[in-house]
Enzyme design. Structure first.
Site, PDB file in Angstrom:
ATOM      1  N   LYS A  67      -9.268  25.683 -29.377  1.00  0.00           N
ATOM      2  CA  LYS A  67     -10.073  24.981 -30.155  1.00  0.00           C
ATOM      3  C   LYS A  67     -11.397  25.089 -30.017  1.00  0.00           C
ATOM      4  CE  LYS A  67     -10.263  19.720 -30.343  1.00  0.00           C
ATOM      5  NZ  LYS A  67      -9.752  18.562 -29.724  1.00  0.00           N
ATOM      6  N   SER A 147      -7.668  15.108 -32.514  1.00  0.00           N
ATOM      7  CA  SER A 147      -8.685  16.169 -33.242  1.00  0.00           C
ATOM      8  C   SER A 147      -8.425  17.616 -33.112  1.00  0.00           C
ATOM      9  CB  SER A 147      -9.857  15.896 -32.315  1.00  0.00           C
ATOM     10  OG  SER A 147      -9.847  16.348 -31.062  1.00  0.00           O
ATOM     11  N   SER A 171      -5.547  13.366 -28.974  1.00  0.00           N
ATOM     12  CA  SER A 171      -5.945  14.524 -29.749  1.00  0.00           C
ATOM     13  C   SER A 171      -5.099  15.907 -29.647  1.00  0.00           C
ATOM     14  CB  SER A 171      -7.344  15.036 -29.338  1.00  0.00           C
ATOM     15  OG  SER A 171      -8.165  14.031 -29.871  1.00  0.00           O
TER      16      SER A 171
END
Length: 483
Positions: A67, A147, A171
């Site tokens: 990420k 997220s 997330s």
């Protein structure tokens, strides 16, 4: 690879080709925000090591996506923000260093909800100023959630073997559930958070996202072995980080297990999802598990305190990160000013209300912060999960993860259908989602939660459930589900 039929270089190139075909072209998932320019050279180096008889472990030569809020040289670490679009950290985060030491090939970085979805209360999951919108590979007009949206969409679409996400509250679990993946949020402290752009030191953690529990466990072995790197929670968890999570997986783990089915979590389930849950419960009972219906005595009572904790800790943690990493902006106030000056590109759909609220908070010595932090932990942990599991003598709690993926709405923001993982997130306890079926072709997941440091047990229960049901199906990249 062991038999010489495949090399890491060929495998890495195949993933790069697949990214070009599905992420950049074709359905244009837009999940990968940046490729590692050294990926192929890293893969060739792992091949040379294998030829020389050195195999570092199960991830040797395997492509991993991470990420875009985790430091990984030579790539940018931006949290999706244009304010950090030129920010190239000088060293890897400890978890990235651990991946490289284990022989993994860092393929690239994935898009995310900007600032890990802590910018606005009208945000669009999967959208960032730097990366644009990530699309759900099961239906391109549906949310990939967040997220860790890019990691979820990318691993669902087989753009890498496994991926790393981060979670503060949902997330990892939300994008995993909505993209038909296994997502595991470890106990806070099991994986070092050093080198990760933070929201909350009380709740943040990185964790694996994969297409199977076994893959997630192998990845967790490496992530949990990372050096603490100045992370106090990881230093305190040193004795909990040496376990072989993959070796602990047991296909018979459900036999004799007591599971508490959570009711009244606020998830707006679909009839297809309810049917999938009933099939899941039957499978687990047939495997020898006892399932009892339970209710969290403090459900949702921690929300107000949690929000205050996140505001305080975001300001404190972000400013430390920006200064320590020599980022282009050095404070939350500078970030807010940058966004205002670049509003056409950074705020075309939603604002930065959460950033502005956080900027008004004082230091972590404020009595209001200390009170909120203690209250949130107690309500979610000791008075929530701990009390419930002790009362009913449970091995784990289970519940539908969240509603099926909702439509992307740039006007109103996310139309979120509720979640079941909040207590584990706030308490810092482990949680896991495993695919349990579909609703009109959209994946739905089952969440498992347990006490702090029950990570291995939780993965084993999820593994046993996965082996029984084999509920995951591959995405079909449909443009829409609308008639």
């Amino acid at each position: 690879m062991a038999g010489g039929e495949l090399t890491s270089a060929r495998l890495t190139q195949a993933y790069l080709d697949r990214i070009a075909a599905l992420d950049d072209a074709g359905p244009q998932l837009n999940a990968v925000i940046e490729l590692n320019p050294n990926a192929l050279s890293e893969a060739r180096a792992r091949d040379e090591e294998r030829k020389a008889g050195r195999v570092r472990g199960p991830l040797h030569g395997i492509a991993v996506l991470i990420k875009d809020n985790i430091d990984a040289v030579p790539m940018v670490n931006s949290a999706g923000s244009l304010a950090l679009a030129a920010h190239r950290p000088k060293q890897d985060a400890p978890l990235v260093a651990a991946l490289r030491d284990a022989g993994a090939v860092i393929l690239g970085k994935t898009n995310l909800s900007e600032w890990a979805n802590f910018r606005s209360d009208r945000s669009i999951s999967g959208w960032s100023g730097r990366g644009g919108l990530t699309r759900n590979p099961y239906a391109l007009d549906r949310s990939a959630c967040g997220s860790s949206s890019g990691t979820g969409a990318a691993i669902a679409a087989s753009l890498a073997a496994v991926g790393v996400g981060t979670e503060t509250d949902g997330s990892i679990l939300c994008p995993a559930a909505m993209n038909g993946l296994v997502g595991f949020k470890p106990s806070v402290g099991l994986v070092s958070r050093a080198g990760i752009i933070p929201i909350s030191h009380s709740q943040d953690t990185a964790g694996p996202m994969a297409r199977s529990v076994a893959d997630a466990a192998q990845l967790l072995n490496v992530l949990a072995a990372a050096e603490a790197g100045g992370d106090a929670a990881a230093q305190a968890a040193a004795g909990k980080r040496a376990q072989d999570f993959a070796a602990a997986l047991d296909a018979d783990a459900l036999h004799g297990a007591r599971l508490g089915l959570l009711r009244d979590t606020g998830v707006k389930t679909h009839p297809d999802q309810d049917a999938a849950l009933q099939r899941a419960l039957k499978s687990m009972r047939d495997a020898g598990a006892t399932v009892v219906e339970v209710r969290m005595p403090t459900e949702g009572k921690w929300n107000a305190a949690e929000f205050q904790v996140l505001l305080y800790e975001f300001k404190d943690g972000l400013q430390r990160y920006l200064q320590d990493s020599d980022a282009p902006v050095k404070s939350l106030d500078e970030l807010i000013a940058f966004n205002r000056a670049n509003a056409a590109r950074e705020m075309p759909f939603f604002g930065q209300e959460l950033l502005e609220q956080a900027a008004r908070k004082g230091p972590l010595t404020d009595p209001a912060y200390r009170k909120a932090a203690a209250q949130a932990r107690q309500l979610a942990g000791a008075q929530g999960i701990d009390a419930l599991m002790k009362k009913h003598k449970l091995d784990a709690l289970i519940a539908p993860a969240t509603a099926p993926a909702f439509m992307v709405d740039p006007v109103n923001g996310d139309q979120f259908g509720g979640s079941s993982w909040g207590a584990a997130a706030v308490a810092g306890y482990p949680s896991l989602t495993v695919p349990m079926g579909e609703a009109h072709g959209l994946p739905v997941g089952l969440v498992f939660m347990a006490r702090r440091w029950d990570d291995a047990k939780l993965l084993s229960l999820g593994y046993a459930f996965e082996q029984l049901t084999q509920a995951r199906t591959a995405p079909k990249y449909r443009v829409t589900l609308s008639p």
